[in-house]
Design a protein around this motif. Structure first.
Motif, PDB file in Angstrom:
ATOM      1  N   LYS A   1       0.830  -1.201   0.000  1.00 35.66           N
ATOM      2  CA  LYS A   1       0.000   0.000   0.000  1.00 35.66           C
ATOM      3  C   LYS A   1       0.863   1.249   0.000  1.00 35.66           C
ATOM      4  CE  LYS A   1      -4.241  -1.869   2.086  1.00 35.66           C
ATOM      5  NZ  LYS A   1      -3.969  -3.310   1.968  1.00 35.66           N
ATOM      6  N   MET A   2       1.954   1.218   0.767  1.00 35.61           N
ATOM      7  CA  MET A   2       2.884   2.349   0.751  1.00 35.61           C
ATOM      8  C   MET A   2       3.432   2.577  -0.651  1.00 35.61           C
ATOM      9  SD  MET A   2       5.158   2.010   4.219  1.00 35.61           S
ATOM     10  CE  MET A   2       4.418   1.906   5.843  1.00 35.61           C
ATOM     11  N   GLU A   3       3.783   1.476  -1.336  1.00 36.97           N
ATOM     12  CA  GLU A   3       4.347   1.591  -2.676  1.00 36.97           C
ATOM     13  C   GLU A   3       3.357   2.217  -3.646  1.00 36.97           C
ATOM     14  OE1 GLU A   3       7.074  -1.200  -5.478  1.00 36.97           O
ATOM     15  OE2 GLU A   3       5.273  -2.159  -4.656  1.00 36.97           O
ATOM     16  N   MET A   4       2.107   1.848  -3.537  1.00 34.68           N
ATOM     17  CA  MET A   4       1.108   2.422  -4.442  1.00 34.68           C
ATOM     18  C   MET A   4       0.876   3.897  -4.159  1.00 34.68           C
ATOM     19  SD  MET A   4      -1.719  -0.633  -4.939  1.00 34.68           S
ATOM     20  CE  MET A   4      -1.440  -1.569  -3.423  1.00 34.68           C
ATOM     21  N   HIS A   5       0.968   4.310  -2.896  1.00 43.13           N
ATOM     22  CA  HIS A   5       0.691   5.693  -2.508  1.00 43.13           C
ATOM     23  C   HIS A   5       1.912   6.603  -2.564  1.00 43.13           C
ATOM     24  CE1 HIS A   5      -3.464   5.596  -1.085  1.00 43.13           C
ATOM     25  NE2 HIS A   5      -3.233   4.450  -0.475  1.00 43.13           N
ATOM     26  N   SER A   6       3.099   6.065  -2.718  1.00 43.67           N
ATOM     27  CA  SER A   6       4.305   6.788  -2.328  1.00 43.67           C
ATOM     28  C   SER A   6       4.705   7.951  -3.223  1.00 43.67           C
ATOM     29  CB  SER A   6       5.488   5.811  -2.266  1.00 43.67           C
ATOM     30  OG  SER A   6       5.756   5.268  -3.551  1.00 43.67           O
ATOM     31  N   ASP A   7       4.160   8.086  -4.428  1.00 43.08           N
ATOM     32  CA  ASP A   7       4.651   9.137  -5.319  1.00 43.08           C
ATOM     33  C   ASP A   7       4.107  10.529  -5.011  1.00 43.08           C
ATOM     34  OD1 ASP A   7       4.969   6.557  -7.196  1.00 43.08           O
ATOM     35  OD2 ASP A   7       6.366   8.123  -7.797  1.00 43.08           O
TER      36      ASP A   7
ATOM     37  N   VAL B   1       3.879   8.619   4.374  1.00 41.51           N
ATOM     38  CA  VAL B   1       3.910   7.552   3.369  1.00 41.51           C
ATOM     39  C   VAL B   1       2.935   7.819   2.231  1.00 41.51           C
ATOM     40  CG1 VAL B   1       4.608   5.855   5.087  1.00 41.51           C
ATOM     41  CG2 VAL B   1       2.181   6.125   4.545  1.00 41.51           C
ATOM     42  N   GLY B   2       2.205   8.942   2.289  1.00 39.72           N
ATOM     43  CA  GLY B   2       1.298   9.283   1.199  1.00 39.72           C
ATOM     44  C   GLY B   2       0.014   8.483   1.177  1.00 39.72           C
ATOM     45  N   CYS B   3      -0.443   7.993   2.336  1.00 35.87           N
ATOM     46  CA  CYS B   3      -1.648   7.146   2.338  1.00 35.87           C
ATOM     47  C   CYS B   3      -2.918   7.937   2.114  1.00 35.87           C
ATOM     48  CB  CYS B   3      -1.739   6.357   3.638  1.00 35.87           C
ATOM     49  SG  CYS B   3      -2.199   7.340   5.089  1.00 35.87           S
TER      50      CYS B   3
END
Length: 371
Positions: free
Chosen positions: A181-187, A227-229
């Motif tokens: 989930k962090m990876e999907m939100h991280s940008d 983390v951009g969630c």
């Protein structure tokens, strides 16, 4: 490019066939019997609902699916992954408590609930994404990755970051471990408009990563911890927390599609969506706003892309319910190009389906067959 078939059943019921029986007829007509379930572990991926929110899909429908899988010789289980943000689904113990509170227990559903990414959200399998442009290895909750068959059972509703939550979101974002989930939100990481912020601290209380502090009466976000969630965006009642809309939302939608591909690639899969209680926000909230359109019905298909497109089209054609958030936005800003953009103007749900089609999950063109 050939069209996919999507099956539809409305909400009408008669003494000879109640709604659950009609739901069963829908999935049978759509072809679920054609999957070889014999001695296969079948993950029924769904959103178990944040306690306090009562728009989540009733467990009665999951029992219909689980009973059907068992009749066909399979071993069904209900599953979801832990959340990235604070709440009552952030670890497996609280998540199971929440599931049971919402009626998702073996006595109501006929099968067990497994939190796919384990106690703390770290039990994951790294799954290659064939043709992935942004994700080469998706971090998928291990129980979902280990399943032999994937069934998505989705409550179709609005969403503040992806426009709507449909099958692709249920499969992609919903199956990611905490790191996934962090990876999907991280940008993209949000920031605070201090002119709107009153320093109430609600954003800080909803941050699981201690990235927000109230200083001199205003919230400030430490991007090193963030983390951009996006949970703080939804938590702020004054629209003071703003996301980085210059691409992050589009990347989120595309990454989510690639995660969905990792979940179903190379496995039999079947997809069901309930377009009922279409709240403007996600079932992750501990509350749900009034449904913005009338209840429409149930959709099923082997193609999750066509399914999402059919559900979106049905909502777009539906009348707006007076006095709802959607009605308020139309009165305030005028009608947008579709209901989801009107509710969340900066979202890009089309990017999810376009990218999903591009990487080979399915097609957006469909034939709708009503049962």
């Amino acid at each position: 490019m050939s069209r996919s078939t999507v099956y539809f059943a409305d909400m009408r019921a008669v003494p000879e066939m109640n709604l659950l029986q009609k739901f069963r007829k829908l999935i049978e007509t759509a072809g679920i019997d054609g999957i070889n379930f014999k001695k296969q572990f079948a993950a029924i991926k769904l959103h178990l609902g944040e306690p306090g929110n009562i728009a989540y899909l009733r467990p009665n429908f999951s029992k219909v699916v689980a009973d059907k899988v068992k009749e066909l010789g399979g071993k069904p289980f209900l599953t979801d992954c832990n959340t990235l943000y604070v709440g009552r689904r952030k670890d497996a113990l609280e998540h199971l408590d929440s599931a049971y509170e919402n009626g998702y227990n073996p006595f109501c559903t006929g099968c067990h609930v497994i939190i796919a990414d384990g106690l703390k959200g770290a039990d994951e399998a790294r799954v290659p994404v064939a043709g992935g442009e942004y994700i080469k290895e998706a971090k998928i909750g291990r129980a979902i990755a280990d399943a032999d068959v994937i069934i998505s059972l989705t409550h179709f509703k609005g969403h503040e970051e992806t426009g709507f939550g449909g099958a692709i979101k249920n499969l992609g974002m919903g199956s990611g471990s905490r790191a996934g989930k962090m990876e999907m939100h991280s940008d993209g990481k949000p920031s605070v408009d201090h002119d709107k912020c009153i320093g109430c601290g609600r954003c800080a209380r909803n941050c699981a990563h201690k990235a927000i502090r109230i200083t001199d009466g205003k919230a400030n976000i430490n991007h090193d911890n963030c983390v951009g969630c996006g949970r703080c965006i939804a938590a702020c009642p004054f629209d003071a927390v703003q996301p980085d809309w210059e691409g992050s939302n589009i990347l989120l939608c595309r990454k989510m599609a690639e995660y969905a591909k990792a979940v179903i690639d190379g496995k039999p899969s079947f997809h069901i969506a309930a377009v009922v209680d279409v709240s403007p926000f996600c079932d992750c909230h501990a509350e749900n706003d009034a449904a913005v359109v009338p209840n429409i019905g149930f959709f099923a298909s082997f193609d999750p892309v066509a399914l999402d497109q059919a559900c979106a089209d049905a909502v777009m054609k539906a009348p707006v319910v007076a006095g709802t958030y959607l009605d308020d936005q139309i009165k305030k800003n005028g009608a947008g190009c579709d209901h989801f953009h009107t509710i969340h103007p900066n979202t890009h749900w089309e990017e999810t389906l376009a990218h999903a089609e591009k990487i080979g999950i399915g097609v957006r063109e469909y034939e709708l067959r009503k049962i």
